[in-house]
Write a protein that holds these residues in place. Structure first.
Motif, mmCIF file in Angstrom:
data_model
loop_
_atom_site.group_PDB
_atom_site.id
_atom_site.type_symbol
_atom_site.label_atom_id
_atom_site.label_comp_id
_atom_site.label_asym_id
_atom_site.label_seq_id
_atom_site.Cartn_x
_atom_site.Cartn_y
_atom_site.Cartn_z
ATOM 1 N N TYR A 193 -34.373 -27.499 3.266
ATOM 2 C CA TYR A 193 -34.295 -27.180 4.700
ATOM 3 C C TYR A 193 -35.367 -26.165 5.113
ATOM 4 N N ASP A 194 -35.961 -26.419 6.267
ATOM 5 C CA ASP A 194 -36.996 -25.506 6.774
ATOM 6 C C ASP A 194 -36.431 -24.107 6.983
ATOM 7 N N GLU A 195 -35.136 -24.076 7.370
ATOM 8 C CA GLU A 195 -34.503 -22.783 7.666
ATOM 9 C C GLU A 195 -34.488 -21.877 6.438
ATOM 10 N N LEU A 196 -34.606 -22.504 5.240
ATOM 11 C CA LEU A 196 -34.535 -21.699 4.006
ATOM 12 C C LEU A 196 -35.888 -21.110 3.602
ATOM 13 N N SER A 197 -36.960 -21.591 4.266
ATOM 14 C CA SER A 197 -38.317 -21.167 3.875
ATOM 15 C C SER A 197 -38.494 -19.655 3.805
ATOM 16 N N PRO A 198 -38.110 -18.888 4.857
ATOM 17 C CA PRO A 198 -38.308 -17.426 4.754
ATOM 18 C C PRO A 198 -37.596 -16.836 3.546
ATOM 19 N N MET A 199 -36.391 -17.355 3.278
ATOM 20 C CA MET A 199 -35.626 -16.823 2.149
ATOM 21 C C MET A 199 -36.335 -17.165 0.827
ATOM 22 N N LEU A 200 -36.855 -18.398 0.742
ATOM 23 C CA LEU A 200 -37.519 -18.814 -0.498
ATOM 24 C C LEU A 200 -38.804 -18.025 -0.735
ATOM 25 N N VAL A 201 -39.532 -17.770 0.370
ATOM 26 C CA VAL A 201 -40.767 -16.975 0.251
ATOM 27 C C VAL A 201 -40.411 -15.574 -0.259
ATOM 28 N N HIS A 202 -39.348 -15.016 0.309
ATOM 29 C CA HIS A 202 -38.887 -13.687 -0.108
ATOM 30 C C HIS A 202 -38.486 -13.704 -1.584
ATOM 31 N N MET A 203 -37.805 -14.789 -1.959
ATOM 32 C CA MET A 203 -37.363 -14.913 -3.361
ATOM 33 C C MET A 203 -38.549 -14.970 -4.307
ATOM 34 N N GLU A 204 -39.577 -15.720 -3.881
ATOM 35 C CA GLU A 204 -40.783 -15.860 -4.706
ATOM 36 C C GLU A 204 -41.445 -14.494 -4.908
ATOM 37 N N GLN A 205 -41.505 -13.718 -3.805
ATOM 38 C CA GLN A 205 -42.104 -12.373 -3.901
ATOM 39 C C GLN A 205 -41.306 -11.511 -4.874
ATOM 40 N N GLN A 206 -39.989 -11.594 -4.727
ATOM 41 C CA GLN A 206 -39.137 -10.783 -5.606
ATOM 42 C C GLN A 206 -39.269 -11.234 -7.047
ATOM 43 N N ARG A 207 -39.348 -12.573 -7.223
ATOM 44 C CA ARG A 207 -39.465 -13.122 -8.584
ATOM 45 C C ARG A 207 -40.740 -12.591 -9.249
ATOM 46 N N ARG A 208 -41.840 -12.593 -8.463
ATOM 47 C CA ARG A 208 -43.111 -12.094 -9.016
ATOM 48 C C ARG A 208 -43.006 -10.622 -9.383
ATOM 49 N N GLN A 209 -42.355 -9.892 -8.481
ATOM 50 C CA GLN A 209 -42.189 -8.445 -8.714
ATOM 51 C C GLN A 209 -41.392 -8.199 -9.993
ATOM 52 N N ILE A 210 -40.291 -8.961 -10.128
ATOM 53 C CA ILE A 210 -39.421 -8.780 -11.296
ATOM 54 C C ILE A 210 -40.180 -9.152 -12.567
ATOM 55 N N THR A 211 -40.920 -10.286 -12.529
ATOM 56 C CA THR A 211 -41.677 -10.717 -13.707
ATOM 57 C C THR A 211 -42.663 -9.633 -14.127
ATOM 58 N N GLN A 212 -43.342 -9.074 -13.099
ATOM 59 C CA GLN A 212 -44.338 -8.028 -13.401
ATOM 60 C C GLN A 212 -43.665 -6.794 -14.004
ATOM 61 N N GLN A 213 -42.543 -6.406 -13.390
ATOM 62 C CA GLN A 213 -41.838 -5.220 -13.892
ATOM 63 C C GLN A 213 -41.313 -5.458 -15.301
ATOM 64 N N LEU A 214 -40.824 -6.684 -15.520
ATOM 65 C CA LEU A 214 -40.294 -7.015 -16.851
ATOM 66 C C LEU A 214 -41.379 -6.948 -17.914
#
Ligand code: ADP
Length: 553
Positions: A193-214
């Protein structure tokens, strides 16, 4: 979520169905009411005509019970009523429909009748003779009609409800399916769903952050593990509940822990009350230290509390193996005490003889004996001091000059030097040697051979033998000193290498021993990286074998 969607969809369908049902019911109710009114009117027209023609007889002969007909005179009095006794009924001139009929020719009203408890619909019509005919019927007939329609309605309602439930379930599953299939590892790869795009983008940013921190955390952890792995000191990091955060190899080996994992309770693995008390003290007071003995070793423990944001977050325990240090300290103390004692003995003898000489009480012919005693004790004192100096030099592990030497030549020289002493003890000295070259310390080789040979002569019988054999392998030189002397009892064999240890003190005194000879040999051999081995049988003799590397690096 599926359940929530399903519940709301089903509730919505239920509400719509109930509302439709009520609207339909209302529509039917009004439809039947209108139908009833129309019927009332046409019945009225028929009755009005008949009453005009036949008068009261029409009403009297009327069989129908569906409608109630009331004939009212011009003064409002009831002339006839199909359902009640007209004489008992009150004047009707005040009734709304009657008044309207007198005024306009027609009147209509609905109300709860005074005689009946149900709601009635009234229709009145002015006849040509000035009287009014009124027809009425009960409203109850309409709901009855509607009620009659209920069973099929309920059936349809039930069916619609089941259909709504099935459709809601299917629909909610279909809505939720893309959400269930979301790939959280690659949020942007999802085609949903298009409505989920902002959430998915946010998730991707967080995922990258977590991977880097890990990965940073992992890197730090690896660095920490690499640093602590090769540490000679034991290091244990614990949280405030004394659970292991990290433990290095040295700590595991010191405490003889085979297996330890992060998160495990340290005191379950290492059941030691002293350590527990030490850790508790550090957690309360900030730091603590102590020593424990374990498996023949002595460990110094230093514990310090770790604080984070003004709160205790754990404790770090450092473990040092201080066995050698403690033993060295103990040896040093014992040695000092022994040295003082050993030095005092010849000095007292010297002092005694000197005082006697000084007092003039010694006869002239005895003077040489006293002087000789002073000299002997002074010699003994000197050799004791020399031995102590040699030992302390070896203890300090000072660098000694190393050179290429001929072992056979050194041994020959030592034996030559001892030949007088051997002759005095009536002991035969012999050397079995071939040419051996080695890189070593002249001074230490001299100490080793002379001390071993001196003992072999000293602790021998008259007519005994001492043999020095020199052998070599590719890397080693071996010096074996064998005697046919008194031998050393088994229980003393391990201790003869200790400082000042003598098997038979009284006999040793006779043999001018200091108790330091074998200790010096042991230290010299250790300095040169060799080994020493003693075999002895009381009454038969002893053999001491020293093995030295040919090339001491
Ligand atoms: P010491 O100066 O008394 O000889 P050492 O350290 O050389 O001291 O020897 C320690 C003790 O070991 C001696 O007092 C003696 O009792 C015993 N010992 C050493 N060598 C021999 C030997 N070859 N045979 C018998 N006893 C020995």
């Amino acid at each position: 979520m599926t359940k929530k969607i399903l519940r709301s969809m089903f509730s919505m369908a239920f509400v719509i169905l109930v509302a439709s049902f009520l609207i339909l019911l209302g529509a039917l109710y009004s439809y039947f009411t209108n139908l009833q009114a129309d019927r009332l009117r046409s019945e009225m027209n028929l009755a009005a005509y008949s009453v005009s023609e036949d008068g009261i007889s029409y009403l009297e002969n009327l069989q129908s019970t569906d409608f109630r007909l009331t004939w009212i005179g011009a003064d409002g009095s009831v002339l006839y009523d199909t359902h009640f006794n007209a004489e008992e009924m009150e004047n009707h001139s005040q009734r709304e429909e009657i008044q309207s009929a007198f005024a306009t020719g027609e009147g209509e009203s609905s109300r709860y009748s005074s005689t009946l408890t149900e709601k009635n619909l009234y229709y009145a019509k002015l006849l040509e003779d000035g009287t009014v005919l009124r027809i009425s019927t009960s409203y109850a007939a309409v709901p009855m009609l509607v009620l009659g329609l209920l069973p099929p309605f309920v059936l349809v309602f039930g069916f619609a409800l089941v259909l709504a439930a099935i459709l809601s379930k299917r629909l909610s599953n279909r809505i939720v399916a893309p959400l269930n299939d979301l790939n959280f590892d690659e949020p942007l790869e999802n085609n949903t769903y298009d409505e989920l795009s902002p959430m998915l983008v946010h998730m991707e940013q967080q995922r990258r952050q977590i991977t880097q921190q890990l990965s940073e955390l992992k890197k730090q952890q690896n660095e920490f593990a690499a640093v602590t792995k090769d540490m000679k000191e034991g290091l244990v990091l614990l949280n405030e509940q004394e659970r292991i955060l990290s433990i290095n190899a040295a700590a595991m080996s010191f405490l003889e822990i085979k297996d330890a994992h992060a998160g495990e309770d340290f005191l379950v693995i290492e059941r030691n009350r002293e350590i527990d008390q030490l850790l508790q003290k550090a957690l309360q007071n900030g730091s603590s230290e102590g020593q424990i003995s374990k498996h023949g070793s002595i460990f110094q423990l230093n514990a310090s509390r770790i604080m984070a944001d003004d709160k205790t977050s754990g404790v770090v325990l450092l473990i040092f193996d201080v066995t050698e240090k403690v033993f060295a300290e103990r040896n040093r103390r014992e040695f000092t005490a022994n040295v003082s004692h050993e030095l005092k003995t010849p000095l007292h003898a010297i002092m005694g003889s000197a005082e006697l000489l000084e007092s003039g009480l010694v006869k002239t012919e005895d003077i040489p004996r006293f002087v000789g005693q002073i000299r002997t004790e002074a010699d003994r004192l000197l050799s004791l001091i020399e031995d102590i100096i040699r030992l302390s030099q070896l203890d300090e592990k000072r660098d000694l000059p190393m050179e290429t030497l001929r072992l056979d030549e050194i041994a020959k020289k030592e034996l030559d030097a001892l030949s007088t002493s051997a002759a005095a003890h009536q002991v035969t000295l012999s050397l079995e040697a071939k040419e051996i070259t080695l890189y070593s310390s002249q001074q230490l080789l001299h100490e080793i051979i002379s001390n071993l040979c001196e003992n072999a002569i000293k602790y021998n019988h008259a007519g005994g033998k001492v043999t020095v054999a020199l052998e070599k392998t590719d890397a080693l030189a071996m010096i074996t000193v064998t005697d046919t002397g008194i031998g050393i009892p088994l229980e003393d064999q391990a201790r003869v290498f200790e400082r000042f240890y003598r098997v038979d003190k009284s006999h040793s005194k006779e043999t001018d021993g200091t108790g330091l000879g074998l200790s010096i040999v042991k230290h010299a051999v250790e300095y040169l990286g060799g080994t020493i081995h003693l075999t002895s049988t009381v009454g038969k003799g002893s053999q001491i074998r020293v093995t030295l590397p040919l090339n001491k690096k």
